[in-house]
Design a protein around this motif. Structure first.
Motif, short mmCIF file in Angstrom:
data_model
loop_
_atom_site.label_atom_id
_atom_site.label_comp_id
_atom_site.label_asym_id
_atom_site.label_seq_id
_atom_site.Cartn_x
_atom_site.Cartn_y
_atom_site.Cartn_z
N LEU A 107 0.82 -1.21 0.00
CA LEU A 107 0.00 0.00 0.00
C LEU A 107 0.86 1.27 0.00
O LEU A 107 0.37 2.34 -0.36
N VAL A 108 2.12 1.14 0.42
CA VAL A 108 2.99 2.32 0.51
C VAL A 108 4.26 2.11 -0.31
O VAL A 108 5.30 2.73 -0.04
N SER A 109 4.20 1.27 -1.31
CA SER A 109 5.39 0.94 -2.10
C SER A 109 5.96 2.16 -2.80
O SER A 109 7.19 2.31 -2.91
N GLU A 110 5.10 3.05 -3.29
CA GLU A 110 5.58 4.27 -3.95
C GLU A 110 6.35 5.14 -2.96
O GLU A 110 7.36 5.77 -3.32
N ARG A 111 5.89 5.19 -1.74
CA ARG A 111 6.56 5.96 -0.70
C ARG A 111 7.94 5.37 -0.41
O ARG A 111 8.93 6.10 -0.20
N ILE A 112 8.01 4.05 -0.37
CA ILE A 112 9.29 3.38 -0.15
C ILE A 112 10.28 3.74 -1.25
O ILE A 112 11.47 4.00 -0.98
N LYS A 113 9.80 3.80 -2.49
CA LYS A 113 10.68 4.14 -3.62
C LYS A 113 11.17 5.58 -3.53
O LYS A 113 12.26 5.92 -4.00
N ILE A 114 10.36 6.46 -2.95
CA ILE A 114 10.78 7.85 -2.76
C ILE A 114 11.91 7.91 -1.73
O ILE A 114 12.92 8.60 -1.93
N MET A 115 11.75 7.18 -0.64
CA MET A 115 12.76 7.19 0.42
C MET A 115 14.01 6.41 0.03
O MET A 115 15.13 6.80 0.36
N TYR A 116 13.78 5.30 -0.68
CA TYR A 116 14.90 4.43 -1.08
C TYR A 116 14.76 4.10 -2.58
O TYR A 116 14.15 3.09 -2.94
N PRO A 117 15.29 4.93 -3.45
CA PRO A 117 15.15 4.73 -4.90
C PRO A 117 15.65 3.38 -5.41
O PRO A 117 15.20 2.90 -6.45
N THR A 118 16.60 2.76 -4.71
CA THR A 118 17.14 1.47 -5.16
C THR A 118 16.40 0.28 -4.52
O THR A 118 16.84 -0.86 -4.67
N ALA A 119 15.29 0.55 -3.83
CA ALA A 119 14.55 -0.53 -3.17
C ALA A 119 14.05 -1.57 -4.17
O ALA A 119 13.68 -1.24 -5.30
N LYS A 120 14.06 -2.82 -3.73
CA LYS A 120 13.55 -3.93 -4.54
C LYS A 120 12.35 -4.55 -3.84
O LYS A 120 12.24 -4.51 -2.62
N PHE A 121 11.46 -5.14 -4.63
CA PHE A 121 10.24 -5.73 -4.07
C PHE A 121 10.10 -7.17 -4.55
O PHE A 121 10.24 -7.46 -5.74
N ILE A 122 9.80 -8.05 -3.61
CA ILE A 122 9.47 -9.44 -3.94
C ILE A 122 8.03 -9.68 -3.49
O ILE A 122 7.72 -9.54 -2.30
N TYR A 123 7.19 -10.01 -4.43
CA TYR A 123 5.78 -10.27 -4.11
C TYR A 123 5.50 -11.77 -4.25
O TYR A 123 5.88 -12.40 -5.24
N ILE A 124 4.85 -12.32 -3.25
CA ILE A 124 4.43 -13.72 -3.31
C ILE A 124 2.95 -13.78 -3.65
O ILE A 124 2.13 -13.16 -2.97
N ILE A 125 2.64 -14.50 -4.70
CA ILE A 125 1.25 -14.72 -5.08
C ILE A 125 0.90 -16.18 -4.78
O ILE A 125 1.65 -17.09 -5.14
N ARG A 126 -0.19 -16.36 -4.09
CA ARG A 126 -0.64 -17.70 -3.74
C ARG A 126 -2.08 -17.89 -4.18
O ARG A 126 -2.86 -16.94 -4.20
N ASP A 127 -2.42 -19.11 -4.53
CA ASP A 127 -3.80 -19.45 -4.87
C ASP A 127 -4.73 -18.88 -3.79
O ASP A 127 -4.55 -19.19 -2.61
N PRO A 128 -5.71 -18.04 -4.16
CA PRO A 128 -6.57 -17.41 -3.15
C PRO A 128 -7.35 -18.41 -2.29
O PRO A 128 -7.70 -18.11 -1.15
N ARG A 129 -7.58 -19.59 -2.82
CA ARG A 129 -8.25 -20.62 -2.03
C ARG A 129 -7.32 -21.13 -0.94
O ARG A 129 -7.73 -21.38 0.20
N GLY A 130 -6.04 -21.26 -1.27
CA GLY A 130 -5.04 -21.64 -0.28
C GLY A 130 -4.82 -20.54 0.75
O GLY A 130 -4.61 -20.81 1.94
N VAL A 131 -4.89 -19.29 0.28
CA VAL A 131 -4.73 -18.14 1.18
C VAL A 131 -5.82 -18.17 2.25
O VAL A 131 -5.55 -18.04 3.45
N PHE A 132 -7.07 -18.33 1.80
CA PHE A 132 -8.18 -18.31 2.76
C PHE A 132 -8.12 -19.51 3.70
O PHE A 132 -8.39 -19.39 4.91
N ALA A 133 -7.78 -20.69 3.16
CA ALA A 133 -7.68 -21.89 4.02
C ALA A 133 -6.64 -21.67 5.11
O ALA A 133 -6.83 -22.08 6.27
N SER A 134 -5.54 -21.02 4.76
CA SER A 134 -4.49 -20.73 5.74
C SER A 134 -4.97 -19.73 6.79
O SER A 134 -4.77 -19.92 8.00
N LYS A 135 -5.62 -18.65 6.33
CA LYS A 135 -6.13 -17.64 7.27
C LYS A 135 -7.19 -18.22 8.18
O LYS A 135 -7.24 -17.91 9.38
N LYS A 136 -8.02 -19.06 7.63
CA LYS A 136 -9.13 -19.64 8.39
C LYS A 136 -8.64 -20.59 9.48
O LYS A 136 -9.29 -20.75 10.52
#
Length: 322
Positions: A107-136
């Motif tokens: 939600l604040v990734s753009e802000r991070i890039k302002i503070m740290y222009p060389t910042a890198k991002f790793i995003y994990i995408i998971r099957d939403p059904r697996g996500v909910f099963a884990s949260k539940k």
């Protein structure tokens, strides 16, 4: 994400900070160029007291001691001080880089890039059904209840997460790496090699472990064990047909885009479930209109919801046709 954090910690010269919402809340509360007043500092100190997880960084007292000296300075300089202080107190090597692990950083990734222009991002995408099963089936330590018990709200969050990933990747394709959870647990070595290659990071072997508060011991008891290879399919037996239908209805188009297969729901209740979804959706829509009229504004999360409402029908109809 905790499993990947441990792999990063043992494969690169980095230090993974324990999860806390404090820096994110500060970025949301104050604009990037905001100059802190003494009244602002009082607000910041209250926010520190309300976020118990910042204590896991072991620097709370030092932050509070120096806080008032930032009056007349920017909020971003204060946030950067917090990050710097964590590295100083927890790392001997000055070349160590900081890893921040929390989904809401999207939600604040753009802000991070302002503070740290060389910042890198790793995003994990998971099957939403697996996500909910884990949260539940995982208990949130602050409430003693599951992280989420509603398949629809979990699906909304997943779609919003995907949108954030796409937006950031379109702006910084060289600084964003997207990893599927399913690929990570099958071949974590290849994922680490991919991170090293994409971000030009030198690999190193280490036995150092990420910082975990003892209250998370049960939640992450298998952190240092080998991943369970079939963990990506456990949701099949943990979710009801209705929950699977709700998730697939909301996330259908994105499911296909990221290579997840929609399972067949053999039930005579699909019509009634579809009706329930529409009721939930339009109830939220009218709630937003109410907020807009009586508050005179719509928060960012509500603007995202309005955009989601426009797109939801096509996703549901695509799924029902399928």
């Amino acid at each position: 994400s905790t499993f990947l954090s441990q792999k990063l910690n043992s494969s690169f010269n980095c230090s993974v900070a324990p999860e806390t919402q404090l820096p994110i809340n500060l970025m949301i509360r104050f604009k990037s160029n905001h100059i802190l007043s003494y009244n602002d500092i009082s607000i910041v100190l209250k926010m520190i007291d309300e976020d118990r997880k910042i204590d896991d960084w072991g620097i709370t007292t030092k932050i509070k001691t120096r806080a008032r000296s930032f009056a007349g300075k920017s909020i971003d300089s204060f946030i950067k001080y917090i990050y710097w202080l964590f590295l100083k107190c927890n790392c001997q090597n000055k070349e160590t880089f900081l890893v921040l692990k929390k989904e809401s950083y999207s939600l604040v990734s753009e802000r991070i890039k302002i503070m740290y222009p060389t910042a890198k991002f790793i995003y994990i995408i998971r099957d939403p059904r697996g996500v909910f099963a884990s949260k539940k089936n995982s208990i949130y330590t602050l409430t003693g209840r599951p992280f989420d018990e509603c398949a629809v709200s979990s699906s909304f969050s997943w779609v919003k997460h995907i949108k954030c990933i796409k937006n950031l990747y379109s702006r910084y394709p060289d600084d964003v790496l997207i990893v599927r959870y399913e690929d990570l647990i099958i071949d974590d070595v290849n994922v680490i090699l991919s991170i090293s290659k994409n971000f030009d990071l030198e690999l190193e072997k280490s036995d150092k472990k990420i910082i975990l508060n003892k209250r998370y011991a049960k939640l992450h008891q298998n952190l240092f064990a080998s991943p369970i290879k079939n963990n990506d399919k456990k949701w099949v037996n943990k979710l009801s047909q209705k929950e699977i239908f709700f998730i697939q209805s909301v996330c259908y188009n994105n499911l296909l885009e990221w290579g997840y297969i929609s399972v067949n729901i053999d039930s005579n209740s699909k019509f009634y479930w579809s009706l329930q979804l529409y009721i939930l959706l339009y109830f939220y829509k009218f709630k937003l209109i109410f907020i807009f009229i009586f508050r005179g504004l719509v928060y960012s999360k509500d603007r995202l919801a309005i955009e989601f409402i426009r797109k939801f029908n096509s996703s549901l109809f695509s799924y029902l046709r399928h």
